[in-house]
Design a protein around this motif. Structure first.
Motif, mmCIF file in Angstrom:
data_model
loop_
_atom_site.group_PDB
_atom_site.id
_atom_site.type_symbol
_atom_site.label_atom_id
_atom_site.label_comp_id
_atom_site.label_asym_id
_atom_site.label_seq_id
_atom_site.Cartn_x
_atom_site.Cartn_y
_atom_site.Cartn_z
ATOM 1 N N GLN A 13 1.699 1.365 -5.460
ATOM 2 C CA GLN A 13 0.328 1.691 -6.018
ATOM 3 C C GLN A 13 0.531 1.030 -7.824
ATOM 4 O O GLN A 13 -0.817 1.001 -8.172
ATOM 5 C CB GLN A 13 0.263 3.052 -5.899
ATOM 6 C CG GLN A 13 -0.621 3.422 -4.495
ATOM 7 C CD GLN A 13 -0.625 4.847 -4.375
ATOM 8 O OE1 GLN A 13 -0.365 5.715 -5.531
ATOM 9 N NE2 GLN A 13 -0.882 5.466 -2.907
ATOM 10 N N VAL A 14 1.628 1.344 -8.484
ATOM 11 C CA VAL A 14 1.709 1.280 -9.675
ATOM 12 C C VAL A 14 1.369 -0.153 -9.926
ATOM 13 O O VAL A 14 1.839 -1.074 -9.747
ATOM 14 C CB VAL A 14 2.996 1.918 -10.333
ATOM 15 C CG1 VAL A 14 4.047 1.043 -10.273
ATOM 16 C CG2 VAL A 14 2.790 1.896 -11.852
ATOM 17 N N GLY A 18 -4.153 -1.446 -11.643
ATOM 18 C CA GLY A 18 -4.675 -0.566 -10.838
ATOM 19 C C GLY A 18 -4.709 -0.966 -9.218
ATOM 20 O O GLY A 18 -5.631 -0.863 -8.616
ATOM 21 N N ILE A 19 -3.802 -1.962 -8.935
ATOM 22 C CA ILE A 19 -3.841 -2.718 -7.778
ATOM 23 C C ILE A 19 -3.348 -1.648 -6.567
ATOM 24 O O ILE A 19 -2.306 -1.434 -6.571
ATOM 25 C CB ILE A 19 -2.865 -3.863 -7.514
ATOM 26 C CG1 ILE A 19 -3.402 -4.952 -8.585
ATOM 27 C CG2 ILE A 19 -2.918 -4.320 -6.406
ATOM 28 C CD1 ILE A 19 -2.838 -6.119 -8.884
ATOM 29 N N LYS A 23 2.391 -5.182 -1.725
ATOM 30 C CA LYS A 23 3.448 -5.223 -0.681
ATOM 31 C C LYS A 23 4.732 -5.542 -1.273
ATOM 32 O O LYS A 23 4.859 -6.163 -2.222
ATOM 33 C CB LYS A 23 2.877 -6.380 0.157
ATOM 34 C CG LYS A 23 3.682 -6.486 1.241
ATOM 35 C CD LYS A 23 3.325 -7.903 2.213
ATOM 36 C CE LYS A 23 4.122 -8.215 3.360
ATOM 37 N NZ LYS A 23 3.577 -9.478 4.305
ATOM 38 N N GLY A 24 5.748 -4.900 -0.675
ATOM 39 C CA GLY A 24 7.173 -5.058 -1.204
ATOM 40 C C GLY A 24 7.863 -3.958 -0.630
ATOM 41 O O GLY A 24 7.466 -2.880 0.101
ATOM 42 N N ASN A 41 0.444 -8.649 -4.613
ATOM 43 C CA ASN A 41 -0.982 -8.389 -4.408
ATOM 44 C C ASN A 41 -1.095 -8.650 -3.151
ATOM 45 O O ASN A 41 -1.151 -9.844 -2.564
ATOM 46 C CB ASN A 41 -1.865 -8.860 -5.284
ATOM 47 C CG ASN A 41 -3.187 -8.692 -4.917
ATOM 48 O OD1 ASN A 41 -3.707 -7.914 -4.076
ATOM 49 N ND2 ASN A 41 -4.142 -8.661 -6.004
ATOM 50 N N ASP A 42 -1.359 -7.592 -2.033
ATOM 51 C CA ASP A 42 -1.631 -7.747 -0.674
ATOM 52 C C ASP A 42 -2.792 -8.638 -0.388
ATOM 53 O O ASP A 42 -2.701 -9.242 0.643
ATOM 54 C CB ASP A 42 -1.580 -6.392 -0.050
ATOM 55 C CG ASP A 42 -1.119 -6.560 1.569
ATOM 56 O OD1 ASP A 42 -0.478 -7.455 1.662
ATOM 57 O OD2 ASP A 42 -1.790 -5.836 2.317
ATOM 58 N N GLU A 43 -3.507 -8.664 -1.286
ATOM 59 C CA GLU A 43 -4.776 -9.596 -0.988
ATOM 60 C C GLU A 43 -4.671 -11.133 -0.948
ATOM 61 O O GLU A 43 -5.594 -11.770 -0.281
ATOM 62 C CB GLU A 43 -5.951 -8.831 -1.811
ATOM 63 C CG GLU A 43 -6.596 -7.473 -1.444
ATOM 64 C CD GLU A 43 -7.535 -6.840 -2.504
ATOM 65 O OE1 GLU A 43 -7.944 -7.428 -3.549
ATOM 66 O OE2 GLU A 43 -8.157 -6.089 -2.004
ATOM 67 N N THR A 44 -4.093 -11.052 -2.197
ATOM 68 C CA THR A 44 -4.042 -12.555 -2.688
ATOM 69 C C THR A 44 -2.594 -13.110 -2.078
ATOM 70 O O THR A 44 -2.268 -14.378 -2.175
ATOM 71 C CB THR A 44 -4.149 -12.882 -4.123
ATOM 72 O OG1 THR A 44 -3.093 -12.182 -4.762
ATOM 73 C CG2 THR A 44 -5.420 -12.259 -4.402
#
Length: 418
Positions: A13-14, A18-19, A23-24, A41-44
């Motif tokens: 989360q950090v 504020g993403i 993922k990781g 960033n899981d979205e991109t």
């Protein structure tokens, strides 16, 4: 199990942006109780940040992060927190009972407050032993064990991932040095130049064995660079970083070597006329095998042609003093010895022989260099009263455990540059 899951969620989360969807980890950061790695960033799918976290008995989990843009953040997480998204809070942090800063945190998640850490706070955080955080009536203590190496590992993580990508993420705790040829397989110097021994001086600035010297001391070295404390066996030093323009280099001793004693850097500028002490290894092999000590004053607060990066000093220096420590009368570092005035050129230009005109790099340049290399050095305030001053013999004795002879084999061409 719940704690492990919460720590993992905190790492994901950090981010100062504020993403929430991350993922990781990719690769790993493992320093003491700190664990972490790189995240996307899981979205991109793009690299987002590198983070490490450690839990405390007070129920709070600290999360330190550097994002892809180089911004540092510090987060306070706990499963007992219940914040409204976007809620703000001021957190006062005090390090080792002295330095204090106010951080402005935001709740991007209900169980976490995240604050941007300015560079000066990052420097203090990585060097301090204890942090006290105060928010409203809550006062929490945090033992900052291993924060120096974890900050270095995270900085290395960001650098490596930006250069090589997430798919090549590895152990970011291991900061690789440039490979050097083994002595028994050493190639002949370029152009058929004969290798010859070259020496200089260096000094240890951290318990982790970081050694400062001049770039020109190691420039052109062929094979291993070695460091010797007086009376002790040589150790092989690896090159961490160098700054050709400001003539600084950072070396590091093997990880198995620890230093209880290391130099402290004066926190304020020296004044013109203040007394200084030079310690180093001039003409090693021709003179004594021990270091030599000379004294003088800071003659000017600028170098040749008003170059404000340097101090002019009257303390005599010779070839081999390069890279050595320049002390004030309380035993704190006020510069790095770098050069003599080119006497033959001055004679040719003026007909006069210059005397006792030598130069040292100011601590401002040194501290910027160490900050950029993420070295956990220590500073100290100059002691104004006479009772705070030390005898030159005591300063020399205190410097013995961390002042090094730096040596290597270099080509005649490289040696001529000195």
């Amino acid at each position: 199990m719940w704690l492990k899951s919460f720590v993992a969620a905190s790492l994901l989360q950090v981010s100062v942006a504020g993403i929430a969807h991350a993922k990781g980890p990719f690769g790993s950061v493992n320093v003491g109780n700190w664990i972490g790695g790189a995240f996307s960033n899981d979205e991109t799918g793009a690299f987002s940040h590198c983070a490490a976290t450690t839990p405390y008995a007070n129920g709070v989990i600290l999360v330190v992060s550097q994002n892809s843009a180089g911004t540092w953040s510090l987060a306070f997480a706990s499963p007992s927190y219940r914040f409204n998204k976007g809620e703000n809070a001021a957190i006062d942090v005090t390090f080792d009972g002295q330095e204090q800063a106010r951080l402005f945190a935001t709740a991007y998640q209900p169980n976490m407050l995240t604050a941007i850490m300015p560079v000066n706070v990052v420097r203090t955080f990585q060097k301090a032993s204890l942090m006290v955080a105060t928010a409203g009536r809550a006062v929490l203590n945090f033992d900052l064990t291993s924060t120096g190496p974890v900050i270095a590992a995270l900085a290395n993580c960001v650098t490596k991932v930006k250069a090589d990508g997430l798919d090549k993420a590895g152990d970011f705790t291991r900061i690789a040095a440039k490979p050097q040829p083994a002595p028994d397989k050493q190639a002949p110097p370029a152009g058929g130049k004969v290798a010859r021994a070259k020496t200089g001086t260096g000094f240890v600035v951290s318990a982790n064995g970081h050694v400062v010297t001049n770039n020109h001391v190691i420039d052109g070295c062929v094979g291993d660079i070695k460091g010797n404390l007086t009376g002790e066996a040589a150790m092989v030093l690896r090159v961490v970083s160098s700054d050709v323009n400001n003539d600084l280099a950072l070396l590091q001793a093997p990880s198995t070597t620890t230093f209880k004693d290391f130099a402290r850097i004066r926190d304020r500028s020296i004044r013109s006329g203040d007394s200084v002490i030079v310690i180093g290894f001039p003409f090693h092999g021709l003179l004594t095998s021990d270091f030599t000590v000379t004294t003088g004053i800071a003659s000017s607060l600028s170098g040749m042609r008003n170059d404000t990066r340097f101090l002019q000093i009257s303390a005599p220096v010779q070839p081999g003093n390069s890279g050595g420590p320049l002390f004030d009368t309380t035993g704190q570092i006020v510069g790095v010895v770098t050069a003599k005035i080119p006497a033959l050129r001055i004679v040719a230009a003026t007909g006069n022989i210059p005397e006792n005109i030598n130069f040292a790099i100011k601590t401002g340049m040194l501290r910027d260099f160490l900050d950029n290399s993420v070295v956990p050095y220590q500073t100290a305030e100059p002691k104004g009263e006479l009772k705070g001053e030390l005898k030159t013999t005591d300063i020399a004795g205190n410097a013995r455990p961390y002042t090094m002879l730096i040596s290597c084999n270099g080509t005649e061409q490289a040696d001529a540059k000195r």
